[in-house]
Design a protein around this motif. Structure first.
Motif, PDB file in Angstrom:
ATOM      1  N   GLU A  70       0.844  -1.052  -0.028  1.00 31.71           N
ATOM      2  CA  GLU A  70      -0.056  -0.049   0.172  1.00 31.71           C
ATOM      3  C   GLU A  70       0.706   1.421   0.053  1.00 31.71           C
ATOM      4  O   GLU A  70       0.326   2.344  -0.214  1.00 31.71           O
ATOM      5  CB  GLU A  70      -0.892   0.002   1.337  1.00 31.71           C
ATOM      6  CG  GLU A  70      -1.882  -1.141   1.078  1.00 31.71           C
ATOM      7  CD  GLU A  70      -1.343  -2.341   1.944  1.00 31.71           C
ATOM      8  OE1 GLU A  70      -2.340  -3.270   2.233  1.00 31.71           O
ATOM      9  OE2 GLU A  70      -0.096  -2.292   2.184  1.00 31.71           O
ATOM     10  N   ASP A  75       6.763   7.414  -1.740  1.00 32.95           N
ATOM     11  CA  ASP A  75       6.107   7.575  -0.386  1.00 32.95           C
ATOM     12  C   ASP A  75       7.123   7.197   0.711  1.00 32.95           C
ATOM     13  O   ASP A  75       7.515   7.929   1.536  1.00 32.95           O
ATOM     14  CB  ASP A  75       4.973   7.277  -0.287  1.00 32.95           C
ATOM     15  CG  ASP A  75       3.868   8.058  -0.931  1.00 32.95           C
ATOM     16  OD1 ASP A  75       4.030   9.186  -1.608  1.00 32.95           O
ATOM     17  OD2 ASP A  75       2.652   7.644  -1.327  1.00 32.95           O
ATOM     18  N   LEU A 239       1.577   5.487   7.016  1.00 39.74           N
ATOM     19  CA  LEU A 239       1.273   5.461   5.455  1.00 39.74           C
ATOM     20  C   LEU A 239       0.401   4.605   4.832  1.00 39.74           C
ATOM     21  O   LEU A 239      -0.506   4.959   4.237  1.00 39.74           O
ATOM     22  CB  LEU A 239       2.799   5.594   4.847  1.00 39.74           C
ATOM     23  CG  LEU A 239       3.858   6.734   5.058  1.00 39.74           C
ATOM     24  CD1 LEU A 239       4.916   6.463   4.221  1.00 39.74           C
ATOM     25  CD2 LEU A 239       3.188   7.925   4.451  1.00 39.74           C
ATOM     26  N   LYS A 240       0.820   3.394   5.647  1.00 42.32           N
ATOM     27  CA  LYS A 240      -0.039   2.209   4.955  1.00 42.32           C
ATOM     28  C   LYS A 240      -1.555   2.351   5.295  1.00 42.32           C
ATOM     29  O   LYS A 240      -2.478   2.026   4.513  1.00 42.32           O
ATOM     30  CB  LYS A 240       0.263   0.844   5.793  1.00 42.32           C
ATOM     31  CG  LYS A 240      -0.664  -0.365   5.185  1.00 42.32           C
ATOM     32  CD  LYS A 240      -0.171  -1.653   6.001  1.00 42.32           C
ATOM     33  CE  LYS A 240      -0.910  -2.733   5.757  1.00 42.32           C
ATOM     34  NZ  LYS A 240      -0.425  -4.019   6.325  1.00 42.32           N
ATOM     35  N   GLU A 241      -2.039   2.771   6.334  1.00 43.94           N
ATOM     36  CA  GLU A 241      -3.541   3.046   6.894  1.00 43.94           C
ATOM     37  C   GLU A 241      -4.147   4.343   6.328  1.00 43.94           C
ATOM     38  O   GLU A 241      -5.189   4.634   6.708  1.00 43.94           O
ATOM     39  CB  GLU A 241      -3.325   3.221   8.497  1.00 43.94           C
ATOM     40  CG  GLU A 241      -3.029   1.904   8.983  1.00 43.94           C
ATOM     41  CD  GLU A 241      -2.727   2.221  10.616  1.00 43.94           C
ATOM     42  OE1 GLU A 241      -2.891   3.038  11.131  1.00 43.94           O
ATOM     43  OE2 GLU A 241      -2.317   1.270  11.277  1.00 43.94           O
ATOM     44  N   GLY A 242      -3.136   5.210   5.650  1.00 42.98           N
ATOM     45  CA  GLY A 242      -3.788   6.570   4.997  1.00 42.98           C
ATOM     46  C   GLY A 242      -3.795   7.364   5.947  1.00 42.98           C
ATOM     47  O   GLY A 242      -4.510   8.443   5.803  1.00 42.98           O
ATOM     48  N   LYS A 243      -3.138   7.442   7.385  1.00 40.94           N
ATOM     49  CA  LYS A 243      -3.242   8.436   8.202  1.00 40.94           C
ATOM     50  C   LYS A 243      -2.015   9.455   8.298  1.00 40.94           C
ATOM     51  O   LYS A 243      -1.931  10.518   8.777  1.00 40.94           O
ATOM     52  CB  LYS A 243      -3.108   7.984   9.591  1.00 40.94           C
ATOM     53  CG  LYS A 243      -4.437   7.092   9.950  1.00 40.94           C
ATOM     54  CD  LYS A 243      -4.272   6.379  11.413  1.00 40.94           C
ATOM     55  CE  LYS A 243      -5.428   5.522  11.790  1.00 40.94           C
ATOM     56  NZ  LYS A 243      -5.175   4.935  12.908  1.00 40.94           N
ATOM     57  N   LYS A 245       0.674  11.024   4.623  1.00 36.26           N
ATOM     58  CA  LYS A 245       1.169  11.082   3.416  1.00 36.26           C
ATOM     59  C   LYS A 245       2.213  11.825   3.363  1.00 36.26           C
ATOM     60  O   LYS A 245       2.625  12.640   3.841  1.00 36.26           O
ATOM     61  CB  LYS A 245       0.143  11.542   2.775  1.00 36.26           C
ATOM     62  CG  LYS A 245      -0.457  13.002   2.574  1.00 36.26           C
ATOM     63  CD  LYS A 245      -1.527  13.302   1.616  1.00 36.26           C
ATOM     64  CE  LYS A 245      -1.746  14.723   1.705  1.00 36.26           C
ATOM     65  NZ  LYS A 245      -2.667  15.209   0.742  1.00 36.26           N
TER      66      LYS A 245
END
Length: 277
Positions: A70, A75, A239-243, A245
């Protein structure tokens, strides 16, 4: 301590502390226990262990973590030095609990559209802080989108004075800019407020010493980054959880790394500058 050899990575132009990379493990030393050939990883390289602007690099296992599918290579490559600096400034120096369980605090982030600053805004919001941020006018909307509650254009009179539009006093300042004297910070700090200087100069070190000698409740804290693998893993997880960026300013081929370096030295990048194969 074992090392891993990385290939096809994206070196990040970073501070003098080190370089961040993302890539694939193509070889491991005899002491490596948690990585194997073919693992996609992100790593922080220190100057003691080598640089990153090359096709291959070696990294310490303790500063290398697996990169989830993800999380893009760019990133991940942008994360380590800047993200760890923001993380340490907020959690260790400012006392922010990133799970939001601590007392709400008022935080100022200067140069909030830069490498460290854009991570600091996001992490401070995870910690339930009220965030005031400074940046150039072209990046105000970006910084607001990262979660900042108030954004000041540093070129305006109000921005140069660092005054919160809502009249708040800052419990801590994550100072990512340069050239701001203590006299500007002091009237904007709460009773026990502190300025965490991520790039301390000779004058800021003198201020640090003077505040210690005079037992001032308001003080300046020079930040010396102490990278830890568990903190890298934590940030990669965000980063993986989208919390969290990574804002990428630009990408440059390895053959034109000097252009990327020049852009970095110009000091006006928005987010991170990436060099890729």
């Amino acid at each position: 301590m074992g090392v891993s050899t990385l290939a096809g990575f994206l070196p990040l132009l970073s501070t003098i502390l080190g370089t961040d990379v993302a890539g694939e493990v193509v070889g491991v030393g005899p002491g490596v226990k948690n990585l194997k050939l073919g693992d996609k990883v992100v790593a922080m390289l220190t100057h003691a262990t080598g640089g990153g602007l090359a096709e291959f690099a070696t990294s310490q296992e303790s500063l290398t973590v697996k990169r989830p599918l993800e999380v893009s290579a760019a990133d991940g490559a942008g994360l380590h030095v800047a993200g760890l600096t923001a993380h340490q400034a907020l959690t260790k120096s400012a006392g922010i609990k990133l799970d939001g369980s601590g007392q709400p605090k008022n935080i100022l982030v200067t140069a909030a559209s830069g490498g460290v600053g854009h991570y600091a805004v996001q992490l401070a919001k995870l910690g339930n802080a009220h965030v005031t941020a400074t940046c150039g006018s072209r990046n105000i909307d970006l910084v607001k989108s990262l979660g900042a509650d108030e954004v000041l254009d540093y070129k305006t009179t109000e921005g140069a004075a660092l005054k919160s539009p809502s009249g708040r006093k800052y419990d801590a300042v994550v100072h990512c800019a340069t050239g701001v004297p203590w006299s500007v910070f002091e009237p904007n700090l709460s009773e026990n407020g502190k300025v965490i200087d991520i790039t301390p100069s000779a004058s800021s070190m003198l201020t640090f010493a003077m505040k210690k000698l005079t037992f001032s409740k308001k003080h300046l804290v020079p930040l010396l980054l102490i990278p830890k693998g568990e903190n890298i893993e934590y940030l990669v997880g965000l980063l993986k959880e989208g919390k969290l960026k990574t804002v990428v300013d630009s990408k440059h081929p390895l053959s034109k790394a000097e252009e990327a370096w020049a852009k970095s030295m110009d000091g006006h990048a928005t987010g991170k500058i990436i060099v890729e194969p």
